[in-house]
Design a protein around this motif. Structure first.
Motif, PDB file in Angstrom:
ATOM      1  N   HIS A  13       0.834  -1.201   0.000  1.00 40.35           N
ATOM      2  CA  HIS A  13       0.000   0.000   0.000  1.00 40.35           C
ATOM      3  C   HIS A  13       0.873   1.257   0.000  1.00 40.35           C
ATOM      4  CE1 HIS A  13      -2.302   3.176   2.169  1.00 40.35           C
ATOM      5  NE2 HIS A  13      -3.229   2.815   1.312  1.00 40.35           N
ATOM      6  N   THR A  14       1.871   1.287   0.875  1.00 42.11           N
ATOM      7  CA  THR A  14       2.691   2.511   0.964  1.00 42.11           C
ATOM      8  C   THR A  14       3.546   2.672  -0.301  1.00 42.11           C
ATOM      9  OG1 THR A  14       4.736   1.728   1.999  1.00 42.11           O
ATOM     10  CG2 THR A  14       2.900   2.094   3.469  1.00 42.11           C
ATOM     11  N   LEU A  15       4.054   1.549  -0.835  1.00 37.75           N
ATOM     12  CA  LEU A  15       4.886   1.632  -2.036  1.00 37.75           C
ATOM     13  C   LEU A  15       4.081   2.158  -3.227  1.00 37.75           C
ATOM     14  CD1 LEU A  15       7.767   0.958  -2.940  1.00 37.75           C
ATOM     15  CD2 LEU A  15       6.928  -1.251  -3.706  1.00 37.75           C
ATOM     16  N   LEU A  16       2.868   1.622  -3.406  1.00 40.86           N
ATOM     17  CA  LEU A  16       2.041   2.035  -4.546  1.00 40.86           C
ATOM     18  C   LEU A  16       1.634   3.507  -4.437  1.00 40.86           C
ATOM     19  CD1 LEU A  16      -0.313  -1.062  -5.025  1.00 40.86           C
ATOM     20  CD2 LEU A  16       1.650  -0.409  -6.409  1.00 40.86           C
ATOM     21  N   GLY A  17       1.492   4.005  -3.174  1.00 42.13           N
ATOM     22  CA  GLY A  17       1.134   5.418  -2.990  1.00 42.13           C
ATOM     23  C   GLY A  17       2.130   6.337  -3.669  1.00 42.13           C
ATOM     24  N   LEU A  18       3.405   5.905  -3.664  1.00 40.15           N
ATOM     25  CA  LEU A  18       4.447   6.746  -4.265  1.00 40.15           C
ATOM     26  C   LEU A  18       4.722   6.345  -5.715  1.00 40.15           C
ATOM     27  CD1 LEU A  18       5.825   9.067  -2.955  1.00 40.15           C
ATOM     28  CD2 LEU A  18       7.778   7.623  -2.448  1.00 40.15           C
ATOM     29  N   PHE A  19       4.946   5.029  -5.934  1.00 37.32           N
ATOM     30  CA  PHE A  19       5.231   4.499  -7.274  1.00 37.32           C
ATOM     31  C   PHE A  19       4.170   3.473  -7.621  1.00 37.32           C
ATOM     32  CE2 PHE A  19       9.254   4.961  -4.921  1.00 37.32           C
ATOM     33  CZ  PHE A  19       9.780   6.052  -5.567  1.00 37.32           C
ATOM     34  N   PRO A  20       3.290   3.671  -8.535  1.00 39.68           N
ATOM     35  CA  PRO A  20       3.276   4.725  -9.537  1.00 39.68           C
ATOM     36  C   PRO A  20       2.295   5.863  -9.262  1.00 39.68           C
ATOM     37  CG  PRO A  20       1.868   2.940 -10.237  1.00 39.68           C
ATOM     38  CD  PRO A  20       2.350   2.575  -8.860  1.00 39.68           C
ATOM     39  N   LEU A  25       0.511  11.417 -10.355  1.00 39.23           N
ATOM     40  CA  LEU A  25      -0.077  12.713  -9.970  1.00 39.23           C
ATOM     41  C   LEU A  25       0.839  13.858 -10.429  1.00 39.23           C
ATOM     42  CD1 LEU A  25      -2.347  14.273  -8.555  1.00 39.23           C
ATOM     43  CD2 LEU A  25      -1.128  13.996  -6.407  1.00 39.23           C
ATOM     44  N   LEU A  26       2.156  13.694 -10.266  1.00 39.31           N
ATOM     45  CA  LEU A  26       3.099  14.733 -10.718  1.00 39.31           C
ATOM     46  C   LEU A  26       2.971  14.939 -12.225  1.00 39.31           C
ATOM     47  CD1 LEU A  26       6.445  14.005  -8.817  1.00 39.31           C
ATOM     48  CD2 LEU A  26       4.665  15.654  -8.282  1.00 39.31           C
ATOM     49  N   PHE A  27       2.914  13.824 -12.944  1.00 40.64           N
ATOM     50  CA  PHE A  27       2.805  13.879 -14.405  1.00 40.64           C
ATOM     51  C   PHE A  27       1.500  14.572 -14.827  1.00 40.64           C
ATOM     52  CE2 PHE A  27       0.997  11.802 -18.171  1.00 40.64           C
ATOM     53  CZ  PHE A  27       1.943  12.164 -19.120  1.00 40.64           C
ATOM     54  N   HIS A  28       0.409  14.201 -14.151  1.00 43.34           N
ATOM     55  CA  HIS A  28      -0.921  14.733 -14.487  1.00 43.34           C
ATOM     56  C   HIS A  28      -0.984  16.250 -14.229  1.00 43.34           C
ATOM     57  CE1 HIS A  28      -5.079  14.289 -15.423  1.00 43.34           C
ATOM     58  NE2 HIS A  28      -5.537  14.559 -14.209  1.00 43.34           N
ATOM     59  N   LEU A  29      -0.430  16.684 -13.093  1.00 39.53           N
ATOM     60  CA  LEU A  29      -0.452  18.116 -12.776  1.00 39.53           C
ATOM     61  C   LEU A  29       0.385  18.894 -13.790  1.00 39.53           C
ATOM     62  CD1 LEU A  29      -0.086  18.138  -8.857  1.00 39.53           C
ATOM     63  CD2 LEU A  29      -2.158  18.475 -10.200  1.00 39.53           C
ATOM     64  N   THR A  30       1.514  18.307 -14.197  1.00 41.99           N
ATOM     65  CA  THR A  30       2.384  18.984 -15.177  1.00 41.99           C
ATOM     66  C   THR A  30       1.677  19.098 -16.526  1.00 41.99           C
ATOM     67  OG1 THR A  30       4.220  17.881 -14.066  1.00 41.99           O
ATOM     68  CG2 THR A  30       4.732  18.972 -16.130  1.00 41.99           C
ATOM     69  N   ALA A  31       0.993  18.016 -16.927  1.00 40.73           N
ATOM     70  CA  ALA A  31       0.274  18.046 -18.216  1.00 40.73           C
ATOM     71  C   ALA A  31      -0.830  19.109 -18.158  1.00 40.73           C
ATOM     72  CB  ALA A  31      -0.310  16.673 -18.521  1.00 40.73           C
ATOM     73  N   ASN A  32      -1.566  19.167 -17.039  1.00 41.98           N
ATOM     74  CA  ASN A  32      -2.649  20.147 -16.922  1.00 41.98           C
ATOM     75  C   ASN A  32      -2.127  21.579 -16.893  1.00 41.98           C
ATOM     76  OD1 ASN A  32      -4.391  18.044 -16.793  1.00 41.98           O
ATOM     77  ND2 ASN A  32      -4.676  18.116 -14.573  1.00 41.98           N
ATOM     78  N   PHE A  33      -0.902  21.730 -16.366  1.00 43.04           N
ATOM     79  CA  PHE A  33      -0.308  23.065 -16.262  1.00 43.04           C
ATOM     80  C   PHE A  33      -0.100  23.686 -17.658  1.00 43.04           C
ATOM     81  CE2 PHE A  33       3.226  26.054 -15.364  1.00 43.04           C
ATOM     82  CZ  PHE A  33       2.635  26.765 -14.330  1.00 43.04           C
ATOM     83  N   GLN A  34      -0.054  22.824 -18.682  1.00 41.79           N
ATOM     84  CA  GLN A  34       0.107  23.332 -20.054  1.00 41.79           C
ATOM     85  C   GLN A  34      -1.042  24.270 -20.415  1.00 41.79           C
ATOM     86  OE1 GLN A  34       3.037  22.706 -21.467  1.00 41.79           O
ATOM     87  NE2 GLN A  34       3.299  21.608 -19.528  1.00 41.79           N
ATOM     88  N   ALA A  35      -2.188  24.110 -19.721  1.00 37.91           N
ATOM     89  CA  ALA A  35      -3.350  24.970 -19.995  1.00 37.91           C
ATOM     90  C   ALA A  35      -3.039  26.433 -19.691  1.00 37.91           C
ATOM     91  CB  ALA A  35      -4.558  24.508 -19.187  1.00 37.91           C
ATOM     92  N   THR A  36      -2.039  26.690 -18.832  1.00 36.06           N
ATOM     93  CA  THR A  36      -1.698  28.094 -18.517  1.00 36.06           C
ATOM     94  C   THR A  36      -1.065  28.765 -19.739  1.00 36.06           C
ATOM     95  OG1 THR A  36       0.486  27.494 -17.662  1.00 36.06           O
ATOM     96  CG2 THR A  36      -1.314  27.597 -16.056  1.00 36.06           C
ATOM     97  N   VAL A 194       1.144  24.754  -8.803  1.00 38.01           N
ATOM     98  CA  VAL A 194       1.011  24.163 -10.151  1.00 38.01           C
ATOM     99  C   VAL A 194      -0.435  23.692 -10.379  1.00 38.01           C
ATOM    100  CG1 VAL A 194       1.748  22.207 -11.601  1.00 38.01           C
ATOM    101  CG2 VAL A 194       3.441  23.478 -10.281  1.00 38.01           C
ATOM    102  N   GLY A 195      -0.995  23.001  -9.385  1.00 35.37           N
ATOM    103  CA  GLY A 195      -2.344  22.430  -9.533  1.00 35.37           C
ATOM    104  C   GLY A 195      -3.415  23.509  -9.623  1.00 35.37           C
ATOM    105  N   LEU A 196      -3.319  24.532  -8.760  1.00 42.61           N
ATOM    106  CA  LEU A 196      -4.363  25.569  -8.765  1.00 42.61           C
ATOM    107  C   LEU A 196      -4.254  26.467  -9.995  1.00 42.61           C
ATOM    108  CD1 LEU A 196      -4.597  26.590  -4.990  1.00 42.61           C
ATOM    109  CD2 LEU A 196      -6.119  25.105  -6.287  1.00 42.61           C
ATOM    110  N   ARG A 197      -3.009  26.765 -10.428  1.00 47.38           N
ATOM    111  CA  ARG A 197      -2.846  27.567 -11.653  1.00 47.38           C
ATOM    112  C   ARG A 197      -3.519  26.837 -12.816  1.00 47.38           C
ATOM    113  NH1 ARG A 197       1.191  31.053 -13.331  1.00 47.38           N
ATOM    114  NH2 ARG A 197      -0.098  31.064 -15.182  1.00 47.38           N
ATOM    115  N   ALA A 198      -3.367  25.500 -12.841  1.00 44.05           N
ATOM    116  CA  ALA A 198      -3.957  24.714 -13.926  1.00 44.05           C
ATOM    117  C   ALA A 198      -5.484  24.800 -13.858  1.00 44.05           C
ATOM    118  CB  ALA A 198      -3.485  23.269 -13.843  1.00 44.05           C
TER     119      ALA A 198
END
Ligand code: HEM
Length: 203
Positions: A13-20, A25-36, A194-198
């Motif tokens: 459980h703890t391992l999956l929380g981080l990987f993947p 979540l980092l990837f998703h927030l970065t992709a959404n940030f492109q909307a800015t 990053v998340g709120l700007r998106a």
């Protein structure tokens, strides 16, 4: 035997929380940030993702199945939470509680978000692009719900990194745990930005 099994399930459980899941979540927030940078930049990012080979398989293997396991076992852990005032500070006990509250809220948010985007796309009733999110955000309740949902997921990940480091024996003493607190606080501020700007880029 049963406690060995529980130990292994908890570790998974703890391992999956981080990987993947955390990495996603980092990837998703970065992709959404492109909307800015404007609707075209966001649509281009989505287009690139949708062109990935074996997309559905990758989504199941690296997002849906790990998240489903983490969420179900997380609900089980959340409802048998035992704050530990004797060994940990008031602050850490509060963080322990908020880890559980944000886990449950993030689950509600993710279920809604997946329905409004991925399932609607699978049913063929909408395309995932800038206009879809813009239409969702014509409702101010949705803007507030997404803003709180993003903050909840980001808090859960950042505080989760702190407890991951303890669980895996990486931060053992009080000094390293204090440094980890500072690091995860800075991470929380940066990812929230990053998340709120998106979110507001779609409004
Ligand atoms: C965006 C999705 C999620 C991410 C990125 C994520 C990430 C994490 C991370 C990194 C940890 C720390 C692991 C550790 O303590 O070693 C954690 C713990 C936890 N997660 Fe999640 N999680 C997510 C969704 C959920 C959901 C939907 C639930 C459902 C309630 C949940 C419940 C929990 C609980 C209860 C813990 C604490 C476990 C413990 O103290 O041992 N999480 N999560």
């Amino acid at each position: 035997m049963a406690s060995k099994k529980n130990f292994a399930l908890h570790k998974l459980h703890t391992l999956l929380g981080l990987f993947p899941i955390g990495l996603f979540l980092l990837f998703h927030l970065t992709a959404n940030f492109q909307a800015t940078k404007g609707p075209e930049a966001f649509n281009e990012a989505v287009g690139l993702i949708e062109k990935a080979p074996f997309l559905l398989f990758l989504e199941f293997a690296f997002i849906y199945l790990p998240l489903l396991f983490h969420a179900i076992y997380g609900l089980y852990l959340a409802f048998q939470a035992k704050p530990n005032n004797g060994n940990y500070s008031f602050f850490r006990n509060q963080m322990y509680l908020w880890q559980r509250i944000t886990g449950v809220f993030t689950l509600i948010f993710i279920a809604w978000h997946v329905w409004q985007t991925r399932i609607v796309k699978a049913l063929g009733t909408a395309e995932i692009n800038y206009d879809l999110m813009h239409d969702i955000f014509t409702n101010p309740v949705m803007i507030a719900f997404y803003a709180v949902g993003v903050l909840s997921a980001v808090f859960h990940l950042c505080n989760g990194v702190w407890s991951f480091l303890v669980h895996w024996g990486i931060t053992v003493g009080p000094r390293s745990q204090r440094m980890a607190t500072y690091f995860t606080m800075i991470l929380f501020v940066a990812l929230s930005y990053v998340g709120l700007r998106a979110v507001f880029a779609f409004v």
